[in-house]
Every structure is written in C-alpha cells, then in structure tokens.
Design a protein around this motif. Structure first.
Motif, PDB file in Angstrom:
ATOM      1  N   GLN A 261       0.846  -1.148   0.057  1.00 54.37           N
ATOM      2  CA  GLN A 261      -0.069   0.129  -0.012  1.00 54.37           C
ATOM      3  C   GLN A 261       0.734   1.197   0.124  1.00 54.37           C
ATOM      4  OE1 GLN A 261      -3.115  -0.408  -0.089  1.00 54.37           O
ATOM      5  NE2 GLN A 261      -4.038   1.460   0.309  1.00 54.37           N
ATOM      6  N   VAL A 262       0.566   2.358  -0.871  1.00 52.71           N
ATOM      7  CA  VAL A 262       1.416   3.605  -0.930  1.00 52.71           C
ATOM      8  C   VAL A 262       0.283   4.636  -1.017  1.00 52.71           C
ATOM      9  CG1 VAL A 262       2.729   4.811  -2.584  1.00 52.71           C
ATOM     10  CG2 VAL A 262       2.955   2.552  -2.443  1.00 52.71           C
ATOM     11  N   GLN A 263       0.752   5.694  -0.006  1.00 55.77           N
ATOM     12  CA  GLN A 263      -0.081   6.917  -0.090  1.00 55.77           C
ATOM     13  C   GLN A 263       0.768   7.996  -0.163  1.00 55.77           C
ATOM     14  OE1 GLN A 263      -1.549   6.409   4.499  1.00 55.77           O
ATOM     15  NE2 GLN A 263      -3.479   5.974   3.385  1.00 55.77           N
ATOM     16  N   LEU A 264       0.123   8.866  -0.746  1.00 56.78           N
ATOM     17  CA  LEU A 264       0.754  10.259  -1.008  1.00 56.78           C
ATOM     18  C   LEU A 264      -0.302  11.444  -0.225  1.00 56.78           C
ATOM     19  CD1 LEU A 264       1.979   8.676  -3.398  1.00 56.78           C
ATOM     20  CD2 LEU A 264       1.901  10.600  -4.612  1.00 56.78           C
ATOM     21  N   VAL A 265       0.367  12.184   0.261  1.00 55.96           N
ATOM     22  CA  VAL A 265      -0.235  13.029   1.264  1.00 55.96           C
ATOM     23  C   VAL A 265       0.158  14.612   1.049  1.00 55.96           C
ATOM     24  CG1 VAL A 265      -0.908  14.015   3.563  1.00 55.96           C
ATOM     25  CG2 VAL A 265      -0.740  11.567   3.023  1.00 55.96           C
ATOM     26  N   GLU A 266      -0.776  15.450   0.473  1.00 54.57           N
ATOM     27  CA  GLU A 266      -0.305  16.697   0.251  1.00 54.57           C
ATOM     28  C   GLU A 266      -0.574  17.693   1.361  1.00 54.57           C
ATOM     29  OE1 GLU A 266      -2.588  15.263  -3.760  1.00 54.57           O
ATOM     30  OE2 GLU A 266      -2.680  15.351  -1.468  1.00 54.57           O
ATOM     31  N   SER A 267       0.178  18.828   1.509  1.00 52.26           N
ATOM     32  CA  SER A 267       0.058  19.662   2.621  1.00 52.26           C
ATOM     33  C   SER A 267       0.511  21.235   2.211  1.00 52.26           C
ATOM     34  CB  SER A 267       0.877  19.436   3.727  1.00 52.26           C
ATOM     35  OG  SER A 267       2.090  19.277   3.498  1.00 52.26           O
ATOM     36  N   GLY A 268       0.009  22.108   2.804  1.00 53.53           N
ATOM     37  CA  GLY A 268       0.589  23.407   2.232  1.00 53.53           C
ATOM     38  C   GLY A 268      -0.417  24.381   1.570  1.00 53.53           C
ATOM     39  N   GLY A 269      -1.461  24.028   1.241  1.00 60.60           N
ATOM     40  CA  GLY A 269      -2.625  24.622   0.447  1.00 60.60           C
ATOM     41  C   GLY A 269      -3.174  25.745   1.259  1.00 60.60           C
ATOM     42  N   GLY A 270      -3.919  26.458   1.076  1.00 58.48           N
ATOM     43  CA  GLY A 270      -4.708  27.406   1.565  1.00 58.48           C
ATOM     44  C   GLY A 270      -5.138  28.914   0.613  1.00 58.48           C
ATOM     45  N   LEU A 271      -5.448  29.962   1.585  1.00 54.87           N
ATOM     46  CA  LEU A 271      -6.017  30.926   0.751  1.00 54.87           C
ATOM     47  C   LEU A 271      -5.041  32.173   0.836  1.00 54.87           C
ATOM     48  CD1 LEU A 271      -8.472  32.768  -0.186  1.00 54.87           C
ATOM     49  CD2 LEU A 271      -9.007  33.326   2.213  1.00 54.87           C
ATOM     50  N   VAL A 272      -4.674  32.656  -0.284  1.00 58.18           N
ATOM     51  CA  VAL A 272      -3.671  33.840  -0.563  1.00 58.18           C
ATOM     52  C   VAL A 272      -4.284  34.751  -1.310  1.00 58.18           C
ATOM     53  CG1 VAL A 272      -1.633  32.502   0.092  1.00 58.18           C
ATOM     54  CG2 VAL A 272      -2.569  32.752  -2.402  1.00 58.18           C
TER      55      VAL A 272
ATOM     56  N   ILE B 116      10.482   5.545  -6.457  1.00 55.54           N
ATOM     57  CA  ILE B 116       9.640   6.330  -7.058  1.00 55.54           C
ATOM     58  C   ILE B 116      10.236   7.365  -8.331  1.00 55.54           C
ATOM     59  CG2 ILE B 116       7.954   8.428  -7.077  1.00 55.54           C
ATOM     60  CD1 ILE B 116       7.690   7.964  -3.972  1.00 55.54           C
ATOM     61  N   ASN B 117       9.716   7.004  -9.654  1.00 54.86           N
ATOM     62  CA  ASN B 117      10.372   7.367 -10.790  1.00 54.86           C
ATOM     63  C   ASN B 117       9.663   9.028 -10.681  1.00 54.86           C
ATOM     64  OD1 ASN B 117      11.757   5.127 -11.479  1.00 54.86           O
ATOM     65  ND2 ASN B 117       9.669   4.219 -11.963  1.00 54.86           N
ATOM     66  N   ASP B 118       9.105   9.599 -11.710  1.00 52.96           N
ATOM     67  CA  ASP B 118       8.805  10.699 -11.890  1.00 52.96           C
ATOM     68  C   ASP B 118       7.801  11.100 -10.782  1.00 52.96           C
ATOM     69  OD1 ASP B 118       8.495  11.103 -15.674  1.00 52.96           O
ATOM     70  OD2 ASP B 118      10.041  10.758 -14.235  1.00 52.96           O
ATOM     71  N   MET B 119       7.662  12.256 -10.491  1.00 49.34           N
ATOM     72  CA  MET B 119       6.451  12.790  -9.547  1.00 49.34           C
ATOM     73  C   MET B 119       6.180  14.247 -10.034  1.00 49.34           C
ATOM     74  SD  MET B 119       8.222  12.080  -5.744  1.00 49.34           S
ATOM     75  CE  MET B 119       6.480  12.162  -4.937  1.00 49.34           C
ATOM     76  N   GLY B 120       4.714  14.538  -9.822  1.00 52.48           N
ATOM     77  CA  GLY B 120       4.333  15.580 -10.571  1.00 52.48           C
ATOM     78  C   GLY B 120       2.999  16.195  -9.674  1.00 52.48           C
ATOM     79  N   TRP B 121       2.709  17.356 -10.137  1.00 48.91           N
ATOM     80  CA  TRP B 121       1.608  17.905  -9.750  1.00 48.91           C
ATOM     81  C   TRP B 121       0.565  18.212 -11.042  1.00 48.91           C
ATOM     82  CZ3 TRP B 121       0.913  19.067  -4.817  1.00 48.91           C
ATOM     83  CH2 TRP B 121       1.980  19.056  -3.943  1.00 48.91           C
ATOM     84  N   ALA B 122      -0.610  17.891 -10.513  1.00 51.50           N
ATOM     85  CA  ALA B 122      -1.778  18.512 -11.383  1.00 51.50           C
ATOM     86  C   ALA B 122      -2.754  19.217 -10.530  1.00 51.50           C
ATOM     87  CB  ALA B 122      -2.247  17.366 -11.939  1.00 51.50           C
ATOM     88  N   ARG B 123      -3.689  19.899 -11.465  1.00 48.44           N
ATOM     89  CA  ARG B 123      -4.604  20.579 -10.541  1.00 48.44           C
ATOM     90  C   ARG B 123      -6.066  20.641 -11.292  1.00 48.44           C
ATOM     91  NH1 ARG B 123      -2.106  26.910 -11.847  1.00 48.44           N
ATOM     92  NH2 ARG B 123      -2.823  26.892 -13.998  1.00 48.44           N
TER      93      ARG B 123
ATOM     94  N   CYS C 246      -0.721  15.829  -6.104  1.00 49.71           N
ATOM     95  CA  CYS C 246       0.309  15.223  -6.414  1.00 49.71           C
ATOM     96  C   CYS C 246       0.386  13.814  -6.800  1.00 49.71           C
ATOM     97  CB  CYS C 246       1.441  15.369  -5.258  1.00 49.71           C
ATOM     98  SG  CYS C 246       1.144  14.122  -3.802  1.00 49.71           S
ATOM     99  N   ASN C 247       1.282  13.338  -7.628  1.00 46.97           N
ATOM    100  CA  ASN C 247       1.128  12.021  -8.008  1.00 46.97           C
ATOM    101  C   ASN C 247       2.698  11.460  -8.463  1.00 46.97           C
ATOM    102  OD1 ASN C 247       2.064  12.537 -11.122  1.00 46.97           O
ATOM    103  ND2 ASN C 247       0.731  14.038 -10.716  1.00 46.97           N
ATOM    104  N   GLY C 248       2.817  10.229  -8.244  1.00 52.81           N
ATOM    105  CA  GLY C 248       4.248   9.462  -8.472  1.00 52.81           C
ATOM    106  C   GLY C 248       4.244   8.314  -9.184  1.00 52.81           C
ATOM    107  N   GLU C 249       5.015   7.969  -9.798  1.00 49.64           N
ATOM    108  CA  GLU C 249       5.039   6.791 -10.486  1.00 49.64           C
ATOM    109  C   GLU C 249       5.909   5.844  -9.557  1.00 49.64           C
ATOM    110  OE1 GLU C 249       6.047   6.023 -15.083  1.00 49.64           O
ATOM    111  OE2 GLU C 249       7.739   5.530 -14.001  1.00 49.64           O
ATOM    112  N   VAL C 250       5.200   4.989  -8.947  1.00 43.26           N
ATOM    113  CA  VAL C 250       5.846   4.135  -7.830  1.00 43.26           C
ATOM    114  C   VAL C 250       6.262   2.934  -8.455  1.00 43.26           C
ATOM    115  CG1 VAL C 250       5.520   3.191  -5.647  1.00 43.26           C
ATOM    116  CG2 VAL C 250       4.496   5.743  -6.177  1.00 43.26           C
TER     117      VAL C 250
END
Length: 120
Positions: free
Chosen positions: A1-12, A31-38, A95-99
């Motif tokens: 089992q693999v988990q990715l947990v994001e943090s740091g978002g907010g209102l600016v 982990i090979n490539d890692m990235g961000w999508a929105r 976030c995403n990662g090729e694991v």
C-alpha cells in the motif's frame, strides 16, 4: 500500500506565494517521476509540473517562470513552490508519483488533493 499526502494549501491574495509538499509512504521500492496536477471547479484535471528522479523538470506554459517543482528522493517528497499567484491558479492541487512497490509492481499513485485559493 502506498499513500501520497499533500499539505501546504490555503487562501492567499494575488501576487503572494505558497509552497506545497507531498510525502509518499508505504511499501515503496522506488519512485520515478513525480508531479503535480490541478483541477478547478467545472474543469478537467490539468498537468502543472513534473520532475524526474534525476531532477529534470517540465512545466505547463501557464505556470512556467512562476512555479518551481523540486523533490527530496531520500524522503520520497515532492514540492511545488508557487510564486506570483493569480486568481486563475485557484484549484485543488494533486500530487502524483510513478511508484515501484517492494513487490516490483509499478503504478501511478495520487494524493487526495489540497485546496489553493487565490483572491484578487
């Protein structure tokens, strides 16, 4: 089992900065490539940035020059430094990662997302 947990978002406010973090944990061999999508409300998820394990980065045209992706391979963590934020950057960031797991199975894992809201 693999988990990715994001943090740091907010209102600016427009013009300000945020730094997102995403930590991967679990049965990870590599982990090979890692990235961000929105994904903004009512829109499809879109590519933001990607970084290879060697540190080569690519960006969407809409964020080039404002966002910087980086990673800490030892901690299985990827970061997204977002500067000069605009209201159109408002979205849930994933976030995403090729694991490669310890079983040697390879798959793409996604985090649950973190909200970024930029007010004008």
């Amino acid at each position: 089992q693999v988990q990715l947990v994001e943090s740091g978002g907010g209102l600016v406010q427009a013009g300000e900065s945020l730094r997102l973090s995403c930590a991967a944990s679990g049965s990870i061999f590599r982990i090979n490539d890692m990235g961000w999508a929105r994904q903004a409300p009512g829109q499809q998820r879109e590519f933001v940035a990607r970084i290879t394990s060697g540190g080569s980065a690519t960006y969407a045209d809409s964020v080039k020059g404002r966002f910087t992706i980086s990673r800490d391979n030892a901690k299985n963590t990827v970061f997204l430094q977002m500067n000069s934020l605009k209201p159109e950057d408002t979205a849930v960031y994933y976030c995403n990662g090729e694991v490669t797991a310890t079983t040697r199975a390879t798959f793409v894992s996604w985090g649950q997302g973190t909200q970024v809201t930029v007010s004008s």
